[in-house]
Scaffold this motif. Structure first.
Motif, PDB file in Angstrom:
ATOM      1  N   ILE A  89      11.829 -13.167  30.830  1.00  0.00           N
ATOM      2  CA  ILE A  89      11.608 -11.814  30.309  1.00  0.00           C
ATOM      3  C   ILE A  89      12.379 -10.788  31.136  1.00  0.00           C
ATOM      4  O   ILE A  89      12.972  -9.853  30.601  1.00  0.00           O
ATOM      5  N   ILE A  92      16.053 -10.849  29.943  1.00  0.00           N
ATOM      6  CA  ILE A  92      16.328 -10.275  28.632  1.00  0.00           C
ATOM      7  C   ILE A  92      16.080  -8.773  28.646  1.00  0.00           C
ATOM      8  O   ILE A  92      16.955  -7.968  28.330  1.00  0.00           O
ATOM      9  N   SER A  93      14.867  -8.386  29.051  1.00  0.00           N
ATOM     10  CA  SER A  93      14.527  -6.966  28.964  1.00  0.00           C
ATOM     11  C   SER A  93      15.218  -6.143  30.046  1.00  0.00           C
ATOM     12  O   SER A  93      15.566  -4.985  29.814  1.00  0.00           O
ATOM     13  N   GLY A  96      18.506  -5.342  28.653  1.00  0.00           N
ATOM     14  CA  GLY A  96      18.392  -4.289  27.649  1.00  0.00           C
ATOM     15  C   GLY A  96      18.241  -2.917  28.282  1.00  0.00           C
ATOM     16  O   GLY A  96      18.872  -1.949  27.872  1.00  0.00           O
ATOM     17  N   TYR A 100      21.570  -1.000  27.197  1.00  0.00           N
ATOM     18  CA  TYR A 100      21.474  -0.451  25.847  1.00  0.00           C
ATOM     19  C   TYR A 100      20.653   0.825  25.853  1.00  0.00           C
ATOM     20  O   TYR A 100      19.441   0.800  26.038  1.00  0.00           O
ATOM     21  N   VAL A 102      19.079   2.792  23.929  1.00  0.00           N
ATOM     22  CA  VAL A 102      18.516   3.006  22.590  1.00  0.00           C
ATOM     23  C   VAL A 102      17.613   4.234  22.622  1.00  0.00           C
ATOM     24  O   VAL A 102      17.115   4.610  23.692  1.00  0.00           O
ATOM     25  N   LEU A 111       6.686   3.535  30.505  1.00  0.00           N
ATOM     26  CA  LEU A 111       5.664   2.508  30.297  1.00  0.00           C
ATOM     27  C   LEU A 111       5.720   1.452  31.401  1.00  0.00           C
ATOM     28  O   LEU A 111       4.697   1.022  31.923  1.00  0.00           O
ATOM     29  N   LYS A 181      26.961 -10.923  21.260  1.00  0.00           N
ATOM     30  CA  LYS A 181      26.153 -10.260  22.288  1.00  0.00           C
ATOM     31  C   LYS A 181      25.296 -11.239  23.079  1.00  0.00           C
ATOM     32  O   LYS A 181      25.191 -11.146  24.301  1.00  0.00           O
ATOM     33  N   TRP A 182      24.681 -12.194  22.359  1.00  0.00           N
ATOM     34  CA  TRP A 182      23.851 -13.168  23.065  1.00  0.00           C
ATOM     35  C   TRP A 182      24.697 -14.032  23.984  1.00  0.00           C
ATOM     36  O   TRP A 182      24.306 -14.342  25.096  1.00  0.00           O
TER      37      TRP A 182
ATOM     38  N   PHE B  24      21.823   2.297  11.959  1.00  0.00           N
ATOM     39  CA  PHE B  24      20.973   2.453  13.138  1.00  0.00           C
ATOM     40  C   PHE B  24      20.653   1.082  13.737  1.00  0.00           C
ATOM     41  O   PHE B  24      20.765   0.861  14.941  1.00  0.00           O
ATOM     42  N   LYS B  26      22.296  -1.647  13.265  1.00  0.00           N
ATOM     43  CA  LYS B  26      23.499  -2.282  13.777  1.00  0.00           C
ATOM     44  C   LYS B  26      23.804  -1.790  15.188  1.00  0.00           C
ATOM     45  O   LYS B  26      24.188  -2.547  16.063  1.00  0.00           O
ATOM     46  N   GLU B  27      23.575  -0.466  15.370  1.00  0.00           N
ATOM     47  CA  GLU B  27      23.920   0.095  16.661  1.00  0.00           C
ATOM     48  C   GLU B  27      22.888  -0.252  17.747  1.00  0.00           C
ATOM     49  O   GLU B  27      23.235  -0.610  18.857  1.00  0.00           O
ATOM     50  N   PHE B  28      21.598  -0.148  17.365  1.00  0.00           N
ATOM     51  CA  PHE B  28      20.564  -0.261  18.400  1.00  0.00           C
ATOM     52  C   PHE B  28      19.692  -1.508  18.291  1.00  0.00           C
ATOM     53  O   PHE B  28      18.895  -1.769  19.174  1.00  0.00           O
ATOM     54  N   PHE B  30      20.022  -4.708  18.599  1.00  0.00           N
ATOM     55  CA  PHE B  30      20.056  -5.683  19.695  1.00  0.00           C
ATOM     56  C   PHE B  30      19.327  -5.141  20.918  1.00  0.00           C
ATOM     57  O   PHE B  30      18.578  -5.863  21.580  1.00  0.00           O
ATOM     58  N   GLY B  31      19.529  -3.857  21.189  1.00  0.00           N
ATOM     59  CA  GLY B  31      18.840  -3.238  22.313  1.00  0.00           C
ATOM     60  C   GLY B  31      17.328  -3.353  22.167  1.00  0.00           C
ATOM     61  O   GLY B  31      16.625  -3.697  23.117  1.00  0.00           O
ATOM     62  N   TYR B  32      16.833  -3.108  20.954  1.00  0.00           N
ATOM     63  CA  TYR B  32      15.383  -3.198  20.749  1.00  0.00           C
ATOM     64  C   TYR B  32      14.887  -4.633  20.880  1.00  0.00           C
ATOM     65  O   TYR B  32      13.815  -4.884  21.435  1.00  0.00           O
ATOM     66  N   VAL B  33      15.701  -5.578  20.387  1.00  0.00           N
ATOM     67  CA  VAL B  33      15.320  -6.985  20.541  1.00  0.00           C
ATOM     68  C   VAL B  33      15.187  -7.337  22.018  1.00  0.00           C
ATOM     69  O   VAL B  33      14.243  -8.010  22.442  1.00  0.00           O
ATOM     70  N   LEU B  34      16.109  -6.826  22.813  1.00  0.00           N
ATOM     71  CA  LEU B  34      16.066  -7.121  24.249  1.00  0.00           C
ATOM     72  C   LEU B  34      14.844  -6.505  24.913  1.00  0.00           C
ATOM     73  O   LEU B  34      14.222  -7.104  25.789  1.00  0.00           O
ATOM     74  N   LEU B  35      14.495  -5.286  24.505  1.00  0.00           N
ATOM     75  CA  LEU B  35      13.372  -4.604  25.157  1.00  0.00           C
ATOM     76  C   LEU B  35      12.019  -5.104  24.654  1.00  0.00           C
ATOM     77  O   LEU B  35      11.000  -4.911  25.311  1.00  0.00           O
ATOM     78  N   ALA B  36      12.044  -5.745  23.472  1.00  0.00           N
ATOM     79  CA  ALA B  36      10.776  -6.126  22.843  1.00  0.00           C
ATOM     80  C   ALA B  36       9.849  -6.946  23.750  1.00  0.00           C
ATOM     81  O   ALA B  36       8.664  -6.623  23.849  1.00  0.00           O
ATOM     82  N   PRO B  37      10.338  -7.994  24.446  1.00  0.00           N
ATOM     83  CA  PRO B  37       9.385  -8.818  25.213  1.00  0.00           C
ATOM     84  C   PRO B  37       8.563  -8.010  26.203  1.00  0.00           C
ATOM     85  O   PRO B  37       7.339  -8.130  26.235  1.00  0.00           O
ATOM     86  N   VAL B  39       8.001  -4.760  26.352  1.00  0.00           N
ATOM     87  CA  VAL B  39       7.156  -3.734  25.731  1.00  0.00           C
ATOM     88  C   VAL B  39       5.933  -4.383  25.087  1.00  0.00           C
ATOM     89  O   VAL B  39       4.798  -3.942  25.304  1.00  0.00           O
TER      90      VAL B  39
END
Lengths: 279, 314
Positions: A89, A92-93, A96, A100, A102, A111, A181-182, B24, B26-28, B30-37, B39
């Motif tokens: 984790i 990956i995070s 990010g 990124y 975002v 958080l 990317k991966w 949106f 497309k741009e972001f 992947f970033g959200y996928v990375l941050l998901a775990p 969060v």
């Protein structure tokens, strides 16, 4: 010239004082474990071990009392898994967070910082309730799950610091070579930050190993409870009668931590202080 | 221009929105996928339990009463604040514990950082060794210090007697008067390395030229420390102090390992009281109320701290 010699001596004197303060309890711990009871319980404590004995360690590792080997295996299993999950984790995070930008990334940072403070007593009761509801009490699974609260926020935080030190050109070059990317993350970025990643995983192992409060409320059976809980129970049940065995168990439990820490301290300290300065 | 827009509007919002959404993503995405775990983890396993603690504090919820859960409003709070004779002394204990260990940790950490910042041989090794108390498990530390504080065979009594500071053995952890200094010393010993580390990283940022210049101008070591080093360390001291306050407020392990909050309730702090209520008497509603109160108090404490010390920071 003269002043610098005086200064040097005083530097080393202060250093010696600091080291005595820091390490004396450990020295006394090891010293005590090597003595037989008759020497240990003398009203005038002495550092000299006149008849060296390994009996305390034999007792600690034998199966007369604590079942220490079994508890060590429990701890190793739970903490090893915690280290693995935290590493994945954090990788990956952390990536990010570092790369990124975002919308909402600022909120994620807030958080993560807050999560480092939401610990222990503040969340214990619901965790206990959840564990009971999913019949996960007395399992190593629940320990791995809850140890994440200690390790994941800080792991992601430090790891993102490591990724930030790598130049952006790496990803651009990989993209030109046609890597997705991966693939960029897995084959370019992770290998380059491997020392940091290993340090974080091992740090997670240490944090789990040292935990007492969570395993105290969530585990009690021999199949899941950790060394810390086992030793604390022993302390309560027969504390003042078997100091030697108790302290020898302590040495066995501290030793792996000190060895691991010696390996990772350089990276860990870099990561921790970098995060601290940025605030 | 405006006519053109008028004409296009009825037909396109949906398409346009979809287009924007996919751009949106497309741009972001992947970033959200990375941050998901991270969060998902902290929301489900830390923020949700925190909210659940607050909710449970409003219920009468005891596992051994056999009554089950029933809404109780502020009953638990009323009980604690008005009818519990232990609560206020435990509250004061918590303040002593947090402020005492933070202040003492700084008092040791600042000189320690200055020592370890000097040019000395094997500096890395000494810095590493300094960290050992901090990485050691608290249960074992508790046992070692219990042995050192032991009333009959303890090293602490022995040395204090040798120095002529005390004449009779003291049962450090069993004496209501002496148990606090003993606890605070152990807590400072365990916690100071982290603060030292932060101070060291703060010291690295201070320019040597400035200190040299002050030295040339005839400033004494103490003046240099107070006028230059200390003010430059202020920002990091502020941040580290905050971390130290919050983390000692939420941890009960050290006290639990050394005294179990005793003798009596004399060394109980809110977290240990929470543990006793929830996992010894299994009154989870009351335990949650203590947790919620202790959360509110730490927020107030942090607020006061920020107002007092945060003001003069640039």
């Amino acid at each position: 010239m003269k002043e610098s010699i005086v200064r040097k001596t005083s530097n080393y004197l202060w250093l010696a004082l600091l080291m005595v303060f820091t390490l004396l309890p450990f020295a006394w711990l090891i010293d005590t474990t090597l003595k037989p009871d008759s020497e240990m319980f003398s009203t005038v404590p002495t550092w000299i071990v006149s008849s060296l004995t390994w009996d305390n360690y034999r007792w600690a590792l034998g199966d007369t009392g604590l079942q220490l080997p079994r508890l060590l295996l429990n701890s190793i299993a739970a903490c090893g898994m915690t280290a693995l999950v935290t590493g994945v984790i954090a990788c990956i995070s952390g990536y990010g967070l570092a790369r990124y930008k975002v919308p909402g990334a600022g909120l994620v940072v807030v958080l993560i910082v807050l999560a480092q403070m939401i610990q222990g007593p503040l969340i214990m009761i619901p965790w206990y309730k959840m564990a009971a509801a999913f019949s996960l009490l007395n399992t190593k699974t629940i320990l791995v799950m809850i140890y994440g609260t200690l390790t994941i926020p800080v792991g992601v935080w430090i790891m993102s610091g490591f990724f930030r030190t790598l130049p952006n050109e790496l990803e651009e070059a990989a993209a030109i070579d046609g890597a997705g990317k991966w693939r960029t993350l897995l084959t370019v970025m992770i290998p380059l930050s491997l020392p940091g990643l290993v340090s974080i995983s091992l740090y997670a192992f240490i944090l789990g190993w040292n935990d007492y409060q969570y395993s105290l409320i969530l585990t009690s059976s021999i199949s899941a409870k950790t060394v810390q809980v086992g030793i604390a129970e022993l302390m309560e049940s027969m504390g003042s009668t078997n100091w030697g065995g108790l302290l020898a168990s302590g040495v066995i439990v501290i030793l792996p931590i000190v060895v691991i820490f010696a390996f990772i301290q350089k990276y860990l300290i870099e990561g921790m202080t970098a995060g601290g300065v940025k605030g | 221009m405006s006519d053109l827009l008028e004409l296009r509007r009825p037909s396109s919002p949906l398409i346009r929105r979809r287009g924007r959404a996919s751009a949106f993503l497309k741009e972001f995405g992947f970033g959200y996928v990375l941050l998901a775990p991270v969060v998902l983890y902290i929301v489900a396993f830390q923020f949700y339990p925190l909210a659940e603690t607050i909710r449970l504090s409003l219920f009468d919820y005891s596992l051994i009463s056999g009554r089950g859960m029933s809404f109780n409003g502020f009953g638990n709070y009323k009980e604690l604040l008005l009818n519990d004779s232990n609560f206020w002394s435990i509250f004061w204990n918590s303040l002593v514990w947090v402020l005492g260990s933070t202040v003492l940790q700084f008092a040791i950490a600042i000189p320690a950082a200055l020592v370890l910042f000097n040019k000395i041989r094997l500096r890395g090794l000494w810095r590493g060794l300094m960290m050992v108390p901090w990485v050691s498990p608290v249960v074992i530390i508790g046992i070692v210090w219990k042995w050192i504080y032991d009333g009959h065979y303890g090293l602490f009594n022995h040395y204090l007697k040798a120095l002529g500071i005390i004449s009779e053995n003291i049962v450090w952890l069993g004496d209501e008067k002496w148990v606090w200094p003993a606890l605070l010393l152990t807590s400072a010993w365990k916690g100071f390395p982290y603060i030292t580390l932060m101070m060291l990283s703060g010291l690295t940022g201070i320019s040597r030229e400035m200190i040299e210049a002050a030295h040339m101008d005839g400033a004494s070591a103490w003046q240099r420390f107070v006028r230059i080093t200390l003010p430059m360390l202020k920002p990091i001291m502020y941040a580290t102090g905050l971390v130290s306050i919050v983390s000692s407020w939420t941890k009960f392990e050290m006290i639990w390992a050394l005294t179990n909050g005793g003798p009596g309730y004399s060394t109980s702090i809110l977290p240990t009281y929470l543990y006793t209520n929830s996992f010894v008497y299994f009154d989870l509603g009351r335990g949650s109320a203590i947790a919620t109160l202790s959360m509110a108090i730490v927020l107030i404490l942090v607020g006061v701290y920020a107002r007092t010390f945060g003001r003069n920071l640039e």
